[in-house]
Design an enzyme around this catalytic site. Structure first.
Site, mmCIF file in Angstrom:
data_model
loop_
_atom_site.group_PDB
_atom_site.id
_atom_site.type_symbol
_atom_site.label_atom_id
_atom_site.label_comp_id
_atom_site.label_asym_id
_atom_site.label_seq_id
_atom_site.Cartn_x
_atom_site.Cartn_y
_atom_site.Cartn_z
ATOM 1 C CD GLU A 63 -2.942 -1.055 0.227
ATOM 2 O OE1 GLU A 63 -3.190 0.033 -0.320
ATOM 3 O OE2 GLU A 63 -3.508 -2.109 -0.075
ATOM 4 C CB SER A 68 -12.865 -1.972 -6.753
ATOM 5 O OG SER A 68 -11.528 -1.614 -6.483
ATOM 6 C CG ASN A 69 -10.721 2.354 -2.544
ATOM 7 O OD1 ASN A 69 -11.472 2.619 -1.609
ATOM 8 N ND2 ASN A 69 -9.577 2.963 -2.752
ATOM 9 C CE1 TYR A 107 0.276 1.960 -4.128
ATOM 10 C CE2 TYR A 107 -1.266 3.695 -4.754
ATOM 11 C CZ TYR A 107 -1.017 2.430 -4.266
ATOM 12 O OH TYR A 107 -2.069 1.614 -3.910
ATOM 13 C CD GLU A 112 -3.135 -3.124 -9.523
ATOM 14 O OE1 GLU A 112 -2.029 -3.023 -8.970
ATOM 15 O OE2 GLU A 112 -4.197 -2.729 -9.012
#
Ligand SMILES: *[C@@H]1O[C@H](CO)[C@@H](O)[C@H](O)[C@H]1NC(C)=O
Length: 382
Positions: free
Chosen positions: A152, A209-210, A270, A273
């Site tokens: 993360e 998704s988040n 950061y 994918e």
């Protein structure tokens, strides 16, 4: 990657690296204090346990069973890597390292009974308790190295006290980790002249998704709200109640001209994918994350569009609408395909940590030197 609690749909795509990426990981930089020049760690006592681990889920098991039960010199040379806990409880078969990345130079196991023989122990940050219970026991065997696994970004990292000087190696998306984890494009031996851009029936797509504000998604949401006033975006994913089946992930992405590869939070290196999906599918990623220069460390400058290339969301939208009309200009975004090949990453949620764990396996088999990782958070949050 955002973690399980926030998004369980397909969009929690595990990261994957190409084999080339794994090889290139041998080049590493570290911001930690340089490894001390110590005498080699005490040699490990000879193992007779390798053949006793039949109940552990491990790679060596299969290769050993082929050669009857004898512990060959070769098998003995493989370092043991003990996975202390299964990250997010996403279990996989250790033989996946061989299957997906052709990595089988370590002996992966989740059998804690092998702790005293383990050359390396992988500890997953998010599973560490605030009171540090359930860390592997101390003192550790003198030859043993502990590997800090965390994928993360700093925005989504608990600062648990007591870990600062506990580990030997870091395993992270950061390029200056001891063991960096990343998808990489592979250089082709011969140029490929016949890449065909997949058929498109959508302009801009985004799979989300988040959408938990606590995870830092505000920046991208603010940008998106403005951007979507000027151009049509097709949304998928858990956050928008349009779940996309795993099998539809790459085909759907391929059918969009552009894909919003927006990271949940903005930090150096950061770059997840999220950019690999469109590159692998034959779609142009529009990225939001660290500066363009940072992206260019990993992918060709002309393979993606950066939101910061434009003064505002409106000009970006206008540029995409222009590219939609200008076939030749659009096609230029695929020129890199002549010399580089992308690889699809694993997309099942339960596959999220396979790449990292296999990468660690490969690394420790090649690098056995003494190492201490100090001031973990000074490095990680810097
Ligand atoms: C691993 O790191 C710990 C903590 O810094 C250190 O005490 C130990 O000697 C290191 N071991 C090896 C084998 O590198």
């Amino acid at each position: 990657m955002m973690s399980s609690k926030n998004g369980s749909s397909l969009c929690r795509l595990g990261v994957v690296v190409t084999l080339a990426g794994v090889i290139s990981m041998s080049i590493m930089f570290s911001m930690f204090k340089p490894s001390q020049k110590c005498p080699l760690p005490p040699p490990k006592p000879k193992l007779n346990s390798v053949k006793n681990c039949t109940n552990s889920n491990n790679v060596a098991k299969s290769s050993n069973s082929v050669k009857s039960n004898s512990v060959t010199e070769k098998a003995e040379e493989k370092p043991i890597v003990l996975l202390w806990v299964w990250p997010e409880n996403y279990r996989f078969d250790f033989s996946d390292c061989k299957t997906f990345y052709n990595i089988d130079n370590c002996h992966l196991t989740d059998d804690r009974a092998l702790y005293n023989d383990a050359d390396n122990v992988i500890v997953y940050h998010r599973n560490i308790q605030w009171d540090l219970s359930d860390l592997p026991p101390s003192p550790r065997p003198p030859f043993q190295r502990w590997i800090w696994l965390h994928l993360e970004s700093p925005t989504n990292t608990k600062r648990i006290t007591g870990l600062e000087n506990l580990f030997n190696l870091t395993l992270s998306y950061r390029q200056d980790a001891d063991i960096p984890v990343r998808m990489r494009l592979m250089t082709r031996k011969k140029p490929n002249e016949d890449f065909v851009i997949p058929k498109k029936d959508k302009l801009v797509c985004w799979i989300v998704s988040n959408n938990d504000p606590l995870t830092g998604v505000d920046t991208r949401n603010v940008f998106y709200r403005e951007f979507s006033k000027y151009i049509q975006v097709t949304l998928f994913g858990k956050a928008y109640a349009r779940f996309l089946d795993y099998n539809d992930y790459y085909p759907t992405m391929a059918s969009c001209k552009f894909y919003l590869a927006f990271e949940n939070s903005v930090h150096k290196d950061y770059i997840t994918e999220k950019i690999n999906g469109p590159l692998a599918a034959g779609t142009v990623p529009v990225v939001l994350g660290p500066p363009r220069r940072n992206y260019e460390n990993f992918v060709p400058a002309e393979s993606f569009i950066h939101v910061n290339d434009f003064p505002d969301a409106k000009s970006l939208a206008e540029y995409l609408l222009h590219l939609d009309k200008d076939e030749d200009a659009y096609r230029k975004y695929f020129n890199w395909r002549k010399h580089l090949t992308p690889s699809p990453h694993l997309i099942l949620q339960t596959q999220e940590f396979i790449l990292a764990i296999c990468t660690a396996c490969d690394h420790v088999a090649r690098h056995r030197e003494y190492k201490e990782a100090h001031d973990l958070y000074d490095w990680y949050f810097s």
